[in-house]
Design a protein around this motif. Structure first.
Motif, PDB file in Angstrom:
ATOM      1  N   ALA A   1       0.935  -1.006   0.079  1.00 29.71           N
ATOM      2  CA  ALA A   1      -0.008   0.066  -0.224  1.00 29.71           C
ATOM      3  C   ALA A   1       0.890   1.151   0.152  1.00 29.71           C
ATOM      4  O   ALA A   1       1.826   1.247   0.669  1.00 29.71           O
ATOM      5  CB  ALA A   1      -0.800   0.157   1.354  1.00 29.71           C
ATOM      6  N   PHE A   2       0.453   2.102  -1.035  1.00 31.46           N
ATOM      7  CA  PHE A   2       1.576   3.223  -1.009  1.00 31.46           C
ATOM      8  C   PHE A   2       0.799   4.551  -1.374  1.00 31.46           C
ATOM      9  O   PHE A   2      -0.302   4.628  -1.636  1.00 31.46           O
ATOM     10  CB  PHE A   2       2.038   2.863  -2.537  1.00 31.46           C
ATOM     11  CG  PHE A   2       3.396   3.370  -2.890  1.00 31.46           C
ATOM     12  CD1 PHE A   2       4.537   3.364  -2.131  1.00 31.46           C
ATOM     13  CD2 PHE A   2       3.537   4.314  -3.949  1.00 31.46           C
ATOM     14  CE1 PHE A   2       5.710   3.810  -2.314  1.00 31.46           C
ATOM     15  CE2 PHE A   2       4.891   4.872  -4.422  1.00 31.46           C
ATOM     16  CZ  PHE A   2       6.021   4.534  -3.662  1.00 31.46           C
ATOM     17  N   ILE A   3       1.653   5.609  -0.854  1.00 34.05           N
ATOM     18  CA  ILE A   3       0.912   7.066  -1.178  1.00 34.05           C
ATOM     19  C   ILE A   3       2.008   7.829  -2.087  1.00 34.05           C
ATOM     20  O   ILE A   3       3.085   7.482  -2.265  1.00 34.05           O
ATOM     21  CB  ILE A   3       1.201   8.028   0.168  1.00 34.05           C
ATOM     22  CG1 ILE A   3       0.263   7.537   1.319  1.00 34.05           C
ATOM     23  CG2 ILE A   3       1.120   9.332  -0.229  1.00 34.05           C
ATOM     24  CD1 ILE A   3      -1.396   7.590   1.030  1.00 34.05           C
ATOM     25  N   ALA A   4       1.241   7.778  -3.342  1.00 34.36           N
ATOM     26  CA  ALA A   4       2.025   8.219  -4.376  1.00 34.36           C
ATOM     27  C   ALA A   4       2.286   9.979  -4.595  1.00 34.36           C
ATOM     28  O   ALA A   4       1.297  10.468  -4.457  1.00 34.36           O
ATOM     29  CB  ALA A   4       1.671   7.838  -5.835  1.00 34.36           C
ATOM     30  N   THR A   5       3.438  10.381  -4.942  1.00 33.80           N
ATOM     31  CA  THR A   5       3.574  11.831  -4.975  1.00 33.80           C
ATOM     32  C   THR A   5       4.266  12.298  -6.336  1.00 33.80           C
ATOM     33  O   THR A   5       4.401  13.504  -6.770  1.00 33.80           O
ATOM     34  CB  THR A   5       4.456  12.370  -3.935  1.00 33.80           C
ATOM     35  OG1 THR A   5       5.662  11.697  -4.014  1.00 33.80           O
ATOM     36  CG2 THR A   5       3.717  12.213  -2.459  1.00 33.80           C
ATOM     37  N   GLY A   6       4.417  11.065  -7.145  1.00 33.14           N
ATOM     38  CA  GLY A   6       5.068  11.524  -8.277  1.00 33.14           C
ATOM     39  C   GLY A   6       5.017  10.247  -9.232  1.00 33.14           C
ATOM     40  O   GLY A   6       4.519   9.061  -8.732  1.00 33.14           O
ATOM     41  N   LEU A   7       5.327  10.273 -10.564  1.00 30.34           N
ATOM     42  CA  LEU A   7       5.164   9.439 -11.524  1.00 30.34           C
ATOM     43  C   LEU A   7       6.205   9.606 -12.536  1.00 30.34           C
ATOM     44  O   LEU A   7       6.376  10.792 -13.004  1.00 30.34           O
ATOM     45  CB  LEU A   7       3.851   8.914 -12.060  1.00 30.34           C
ATOM     46  CG  LEU A   7       2.833   9.738 -13.041  1.00 30.34           C
ATOM     47  CD1 LEU A   7       3.471   9.928 -14.548  1.00 30.34           C
ATOM     48  CD2 LEU A   7       1.560   9.513 -12.574  1.00 30.34           C
ATOM     49  N   TYR A   8       6.882   8.598 -13.060  1.00 27.02           N
ATOM     50  CA  TYR A   8       7.832   8.743 -14.089  1.00 27.02           C
ATOM     51  C   TYR A   8       8.973   9.738 -13.603  1.00 27.02           C
ATOM     52  O   TYR A   8       9.573  10.605 -14.369  1.00 27.02           O
ATOM     53  CB  TYR A   8       7.334   9.137 -15.436  1.00 27.02           C
ATOM     54  CG  TYR A   8       7.240   8.003 -16.520  1.00 27.02           C
ATOM     55  CD1 TYR A   8       8.380   7.221 -16.954  1.00 27.02           C
ATOM     56  CD2 TYR A   8       6.150   7.884 -16.934  1.00 27.02           C
ATOM     57  CE1 TYR A   8       8.011   6.383 -17.879  1.00 27.02           C
ATOM     58  CE2 TYR A   8       5.771   6.676 -17.693  1.00 27.02           C
ATOM     59  CZ  TYR A   8       6.804   6.054 -18.249  1.00 27.02           C
ATOM     60  OH  TYR A   8       6.848   4.877 -19.294  1.00 27.02           O
ATOM     61  N   GLY A   9       9.153   9.839 -12.535  1.00 25.41           N
ATOM     62  CA  GLY A   9      10.138  10.807 -11.750  1.00 25.41           C
ATOM     63  C   GLY A   9       9.894  12.034 -11.738  1.00 25.41           C
ATOM     64  O   GLY A   9      10.715  13.075 -11.460  1.00 25.41           O
ATOM     65  N   LYS A  10       8.866  12.237 -11.966  1.00 27.31           N
ATOM     66  CA  LYS A  10       8.057  14.014 -11.947  1.00 27.31           C
ATOM     67  C   LYS A  10       7.116  13.890 -10.857  1.00 27.31           C
ATOM     68  O   LYS A  10       6.335  12.859 -10.671  1.00 27.31           O
ATOM     69  CB  LYS A  10       7.674  14.325 -13.288  1.00 27.31           C
ATOM     70  CG  LYS A  10       8.427  14.025 -14.643  1.00 27.31           C
ATOM     71  CD  LYS A  10       7.588  14.355 -15.865  1.00 27.31           C
ATOM     72  CE  LYS A  10       8.442  13.930 -16.910  1.00 27.31           C
ATOM     73  NZ  LYS A  10       8.001  14.429 -18.232  1.00 27.31           N
ATOM     74  N   PRO A  11       6.962  15.158 -10.433  1.00 28.77           N
ATOM     75  CA  PRO A  11       5.892  15.189  -9.439  1.00 28.77           C
ATOM     76  C   PRO A  11       4.360  14.897 -10.039  1.00 28.77           C
ATOM     77  O   PRO A  11       4.346  14.874 -11.318  1.00 28.77           O
ATOM     78  CB  PRO A  11       5.814  16.942  -9.292  1.00 28.77           C
ATOM     79  CG  PRO A  11       6.925  17.397  -9.620  1.00 28.77           C
ATOM     80  CD  PRO A  11       7.793  16.480 -10.637  1.00 28.77           C
TER      81      PRO A  11
END
Ligand code: MTE
Length: 322
Positions: free
Chosen positions: A211-221
Motif C-alpha cells: 500500500a503506497f502514497i504516490a507523490t510522483g510518476l515517471y520521476g516527476k511530481p
C-alpha cells in the motif's frame, strides 16, 4: 533505488524525460541492482508464467527497486498515464481530467490526520513528506471498468506514514478524503457522486507493504489529473480505491462509508479486490484491456499480487465481501 530528493525540490530543468527514465531503469536492471534490492525485504510479485511468456521481448522491462515489480510488464507511456484518467471532480470523460484539472492549486496543501491516533494534527504537504526517502514502485493498475496500465510511481509506503501518526489499537480502518472545493473542481457542482470522494482500507490492508502514497510518476511530481499532490495506490484492488488529492486521513473503529459503495453498493464493494472470478453485474472481470494493447488479456487474482496479499483475506468469502 531510492530517490533522495522530493519531487517538490527537483528543478524543472532536471526533470527526467520519459526515455531517459526508461533507459536509467534498464541500466539498473542490467547491472543487477534491482534484484539485490528486491531481496532486501519487499518481495517481488508472482507474475504468472503465461504473462512472462506473452510479454517477453516487449520493449523495456518495468522494474522497481522497492522490489514490488510487475516483472515483465511493459510500462505505459507518460502520455497514456496522464491523458486517460478517471477523476470525476473534473468530468466523467477520460480526457476531462487532463483538460480541466490544471487549474487545481496544489500548493499550499494541508492534510489533516484525525480520529483514533495519538497525534491528531494538520500537516503542510512538505512537512508530511519531508521525513521520508521517496521510493519507486512499478505497479499494475486495474480499473473496475476492465482496462489496465502499468505505472512507475514515486512516493511513500503508507505504513511508514501511518507509523508516524501512532494510531490507537481501537483504530480498525483508515479513511482518506479528497478535497471538497466546487470552485476548483467543477465536477463537484453536479451530484454525480456523493462529494467529497472518500475511500478506505482495513488497518491491516493499510499496513501492508504494497500500500503506497504516490507523490510522483515517471520521476516527476504527480500531475494534477493523477491526483496531485498525493493519492493512494493499492495495486491489488480496483483503481477506484486509489483516492486522489487527499486532504484528510482519518483513523476509525467502524468500516467507513465510501463513495462508489454509496453510489452503487451492488456493483462496488468496500474491499474491491481485483477478482477475475467475481463479475461486475454488467460486465465480466475475467479479462481486461491493457491500454496500448489490441488483444484483451486475462485478469489475475488480486491483480497478480496474490502471493503477497491473499493471506489478508484467509477464511473470507470473497464473493460476499467483494
Ligand atoms: N479519486 C477521486 N478523488 N475521484 C475520482 O473520480 N477515480 C478513481 C481513482 N481515484 C477517482 C479517484 C478511479 S475509478 C480510478 S480507476 C483511478 O482513480 C484512476 O487513476 P488514474 O486516473 O491516475 O489512472
Amino acid at each position: 533505488m531510492t530517490i533522495i530528493r522530493r519531487p517538490a525540490d527537483i528543478p524543472s530543468s532536471e526533470i527526467t524525460a520519459e526515455s531517459a527514465y526508461i533507459a536509467r531503469r534498464e541500466f539498473i536492471a542490467r547491472a543487477g541492482l534491482l534484484g539485490a534490492a528486491a531481496g532486501a525485504g519487499l518481495l517481488g510479485i508472482g507474475c504468472r508464467a503465461e504473462d512472462a511468456r506473452a510479454e517477453r521481448g516487449a520493449g523495456h522491462v518495468a522494474d522497481s527497486a522497492g522490489g514490488t515489480v510487475a516483472s515483465q510488464d511493459k510500462l505505459n507511456s507518460y502520455e497514456d498515464i496522464t491523458s486517460y484518467n478517471n477523476y470525476y471532480e473534473f468530468g466523467t470523460d477520460k480526457s476531462d481530467p487532463k483538460d480541466n484539472a490544471q487549474q487545481l492549486r496544489t500548493r499550499p496543501w494541508t492534510v489533516a490526520v484525525d480520529g483514533l491516533v495519538k497525534k491528531p494534527k494538520s500537516y503542510a504537504f512538505d512537512d508530511l513528506v519531508k521525513p521520508y526517502k521517496l521510493e519507486d514502485r512499478v505497479y499494475r493498475l486495474r480499473c473496475v471498468e476492465a482496462w489496465s496500465m502499468v505505472i512507475p510511481w514515486q512516493g511513500i509506503p503508507l505504513r511508514d506514514m501511518i507509523a508516524r501518526f501512532e494510531p490507537l489499537p481501537s483504530a480498525k480502518f483508515v479513511a482518506f478524503t479528497t478535497l471538497l472545493d466546487p470552485q476548483q473542481m467543477p465536477g463537484q457542482r453536479r451530484r454525480v457522486l456523493d462529494w467529497p470522494y472518500v475511500e478506505g482500507l482495513r488497518m491491516d490492508e493499510a499496513m501492508h507493504p504494497l500500500a503506497f502514497i504516490a507523490t510522483g510518476l515517471y520521476g516527476k511530481p504527480l500531475p494534477n489529473q493523477n491526483g496531485a499532490p498525493l493519492r493512494l495506490v493499492v495495486p491489488w484492488k480496483y483503481g477506484f480505491k486509489g483516492v486522489k488529492a487527499i486532504v484528510k486521513i482519518s483513523f476509525v473503529a467502524e468500516q467507513p462509508r465510501t463513495t462508489w459503495n454509496i453510489a452503487a453498493p451492488d456493483e462496488y464493494g468496500f474491499y474491491a479486490n481485483v477478482n477475475p472470478e467475481v463479475d461486475h453485474p454488467r460486465w465480466t472481470q475475467s479479462r481486461e484491456r491493457r491500454i496500448g494493447e489490441f488483444r484483451r488479456r486475462e485478469t489475475l487474482m488480486f491483480n497478480g499480487y496474490a502471493d503477497q496479499v491473499a493471506s489478508l483475506y484467509r477464511g473470507m468469502d470473497l464473493r460476499r465481501n467483494f
